[in-house]
Design a protein around this motif. Structure first.
Motif, short mmCIF file in Angstrom:
data_model
loop_
_atom_site.label_atom_id
_atom_site.label_comp_id
_atom_site.label_asym_id
_atom_site.label_seq_id
_atom_site.Cartn_x
_atom_site.Cartn_y
_atom_site.Cartn_z
N LEU A 104 3.58 9.58 4.96
CA LEU A 104 3.34 10.92 4.41
C LEU A 104 2.39 10.88 3.22
O LEU A 104 1.67 11.85 2.96
N ILE A 105 2.37 9.76 2.51
CA ILE A 105 1.57 9.65 1.29
C ILE A 105 0.13 9.26 1.60
O ILE A 105 -0.81 9.76 0.96
N LYS A 106 -0.09 8.38 2.58
CA LYS A 106 -1.43 7.83 2.85
C LYS A 106 -2.50 8.89 3.08
O LYS A 106 -3.64 8.70 2.62
N PRO A 107 -2.21 9.99 3.79
CA PRO A 107 -3.28 10.99 3.97
C PRO A 107 -3.77 11.61 2.66
O PRO A 107 -4.89 12.12 2.60
N HIS A 108 -2.96 11.56 1.61
CA HIS A 108 -3.33 12.12 0.31
C HIS A 108 -3.82 10.98 -0.59
O HIS A 108 -3.03 10.33 -1.28
N LYS A 109 -5.12 10.72 -0.56
CA LYS A 109 -5.68 9.57 -1.26
C LYS A 109 -5.47 9.65 -2.77
O LYS A 109 -5.24 8.64 -3.43
N GLU A 110 -5.57 10.87 -3.32
CA GLU A 110 -5.39 11.00 -4.78
C GLU A 110 -3.97 10.64 -5.18
O GLU A 110 -3.75 9.95 -6.18
N LEU A 111 -2.98 11.10 -4.39
CA LEU A 111 -1.58 10.77 -4.69
C LEU A 111 -1.34 9.27 -4.56
O LEU A 111 -0.66 8.67 -5.40
N CYS A 112 -1.92 8.67 -3.53
CA CYS A 112 -1.77 7.23 -3.34
C CYS A 112 -2.37 6.46 -4.52
O CYS A 112 -1.80 5.47 -4.98
N ALA A 113 -3.52 6.91 -5.02
CA ALA A 113 -4.16 6.26 -6.16
C ALA A 113 -3.31 6.39 -7.42
O ALA A 113 -3.18 5.45 -8.21
N GLY A 173 -10.57 1.31 -7.44
CA GLY A 173 -9.71 0.13 -7.30
C GLY A 173 -8.28 0.45 -6.99
O GLY A 173 -7.50 -0.45 -6.63
N TYR A 174 -7.89 1.72 -7.11
CA TYR A 174 -6.52 2.11 -6.83
C TYR A 174 -6.44 2.85 -5.50
O TYR A 174 -7.33 3.61 -5.15
N GLY A 175 -5.30 2.62 -4.78
CA GLY A 175 -5.09 3.36 -3.54
C GLY A 175 -5.37 2.56 -2.30
O GLY A 175 -6.11 3.01 -1.42
N SER A 176 -4.79 1.36 -2.18
CA SER A 176 -4.94 0.57 -0.95
C SER A 176 -4.08 1.19 0.15
O SER A 176 -3.43 2.22 -0.04
N LYS A 177 -4.04 0.54 1.29
CA LYS A 177 -3.25 1.06 2.41
C LYS A 177 -1.77 1.18 2.06
O LYS A 177 -1.07 2.06 2.55
N GLN A 178 -1.30 0.28 1.23
CA GLN A 178 0.10 0.30 0.81
C GLN A 178 0.28 0.97 -0.55
O GLN A 178 1.32 0.83 -1.18
N CYS A 179 -0.75 1.71 -0.98
CA CYS A 179 -0.72 2.40 -2.28
C CYS A 179 -0.49 1.41 -3.42
O CYS A 179 0.40 1.59 -4.27
N TRP A 180 -1.29 0.36 -3.42
CA TRP A 180 -1.26 -0.66 -4.46
C TRP A 180 -2.70 -0.93 -4.86
O TRP A 180 -3.62 -0.26 -4.41
N ILE A 181 -2.94 -1.91 -5.70
CA ILE A 181 -4.28 -2.23 -6.17
C ILE A 181 -5.11 -2.82 -5.03
O ILE A 181 -4.63 -3.66 -4.27
N ASN A 182 -6.36 -2.37 -4.91
CA ASN A 182 -7.27 -2.95 -3.93
C ASN A 182 -7.64 -4.37 -4.34
O ASN A 182 -7.95 -4.62 -5.51
N VAL A 183 -7.61 -5.27 -3.38
CA VAL A 183 -7.94 -6.67 -3.68
C VAL A 183 -9.43 -6.93 -3.57
O VAL A 183 -9.90 -8.01 -3.93
N ASP A 184 -10.21 -5.96 -3.08
CA ASP A 184 -11.64 -6.14 -2.93
C ASP A 184 -12.31 -6.27 -4.30
O ASP A 184 -11.86 -5.69 -5.30
#
Length: 413
Positions: free
Chosen positions: A186-195, A264-275
């Motif tokens: 439910l959270i993933k579609p909302h990128k701002e919330l995930c970030a 840098g915020y908002g990976s698939k699992q709503c954590w820090i991007n490792v890229d």
């Protein structure tokens, strides 16, 4: 290096055999979520000592593949532009399983990158269940530790501010993590919330390490004095000041990270991007705090051993401090070292399970070290249980234990 003279200009070609390890394919930013693989060595073409570097015609060059070619993969001729790979002005003329011919309207540093669709990771029901159970167990014991630190009576000079806020940060982080994973679809579609969630997790986990550092500093001062902190020091290290320091440091690190790399915020699992190494915005401060804590502990143990040799009247106080040193050291190891396993979770399933167990049970370890293994706290637990069950007192527990022991001996005889 090869120099080819054509007309009034000389072209210099250079091939870098290991440059792809530095200029990684992950620096090729695309809108699609794909796996990127470097398919050629990195080459560079320049016009030395030539004021006019504008080409009248595009140039062709052929690059040999160094990786396994996949027919469903999408190849791109790219060039390096300051901090990333881009395709502007370059295109593919011809390609096969072993070589790619690129056409570019300028000279620069070039490579061939292949994009393939990410294979969807299959959810492991057992791992999800294990994760859910372990995190809930950890939350329960973290809550028990927090209640113990807040409501138990402690000896004068024992400052529980750091431990209380450590438990609050740990409880907040694990609870937010649990809720996020349960509602991730439910959270993933909302990128701002995930970030926002990933930023909050970054803040709470960093706060844990900052409070661990503050506790080590307080212990260092206590060992140096081998008594209660003086009134002058109390004015500087009062609870309000410690709370400000404990949360402001983590807030500043997260704020700087957001300002420098907002994506840098908002990976698939709503954590820090490792890229692009953004994970070091978390691991960097953590490693720094662990290193400083180890220096403090070495200094503390050295001072404590020296004090034990000199003091006689305050031996009990010194021994109590020595116990606290080892408990705090164990706490630092338990909270810090499991994160190192995070580097190896992709390599081994057992490492992933071990990482999950150790990280989820950090609150449990704190409860065991500072509460269960503390005689005074155990006595207060018995008193509280006696209030809930009037017939249960320390004397009745002792008598019951002796009776059970006698019964066991009579049966064995």
């Amino acid at each position: 290096m090869c120099f080819c003279k054509t007309g009034l200009a000389s072209v210099a070609f250079m091939s870098f055999s290991t440059m792809q390890d530095l200029l990684k394919p992950d620096f090729f930013n695309t809108s699609e979520d794909t796996t990127k693989t470097m398919m050629s060595t990195v080459i560079s073409a320049t016009l030395p000592k030539t004021p006019n570097t504008t080409l009248t015609k595009p140039v062709n060059f052929t690059l040999k593949h160094i990786g396994k070619f996949e027919s469903e993969g999408n190849l791109s001729c790219v060039y390096w532009n300051i901090s990333e790979w881009i395709v502007d002005g370059c295109s593919i003329v011809q390609t096969n399983s072993s070589h790619t011919v690129c056409l570019c309207v300028h000279l620069s540093t070039f490579a061939v990158i292949m994009q393939t669709s990410r294979r969807p990771t299959k959810d492991d029901p057992l791992m999800e269940l294990l994760n859910l159970v372990l995190v809930i167990v950890g939350l329960v014991f973290t809550s028990l530790a927090l209640l113990t630190f807040a409501f138990c009576r402690w000896k004068p000079g024992v400052n529980n501010v750091a431990r209380i806020n450590l438990c609050i940060s740990l409880l907040s982080a694990h609870l937010l993590f649990l809720l996020t994973q349960q509602f991730i679809n439910l959270i993933k579609p909302h990128k701002e919330l995930c970030a926002v969630i990933s930023g909050a997790l970054h803040f709470f986990f960093l706060s844990c390490f900052v409070w661990m550092f503050i506790e080590a500093v307080l212990l260092f001062i206590c060992v140096k004095n081998l008594s209660q902190i003086s009134s002058k020091q109390r004015a500087v290290l009062n609870s309000g000041f410690l709370i400000v320091i404990g949360y402001v440091i983590a807030f500043v690190i997260v704020g700087v990270s957001v300002g420098l790399v907002p994506e840098g915020y908002g990976s698939k699992q709503c954590w820090i991007n490792v890229d692009k190494g953004f994970i070091w915005s978390f691991l960097g401060p953590v490693c720094f705090i662990l290193a400083i804590n180890m220096i403090l502990f070495i200094s503390i143990i050295t001072s404590l051993n020296s004090a034990l040799k000199k003091l006689n009247a305050k031996v009990s106080r010194t021994k109590q401090t020595k116990i606290m040193v080892f408990k705090t050291l164990a706490q630092s190891v338990i909270l810090g070292c499991p994160w190192i396993l995070g580097f190896f979770t992709d390599m081994n399933k057992m490492m992933e399970i071990l990482f999950l167990i150790l990280n989820s049970q950090q609150g449990t370890f704190i409860f065991l070290i500072h509460c269960v293994l503390n005689d005074e706290v155990r006595q207060q637990y018995v008193k509280w249980m006696g209030v809930l069950s009037p017939g249960l007192t320390p004397r009745t527990i002792k008598n019951a234990s002796q009776k059970t022991l006698r019964s066991s001996l009579s049966i064995s005889n």
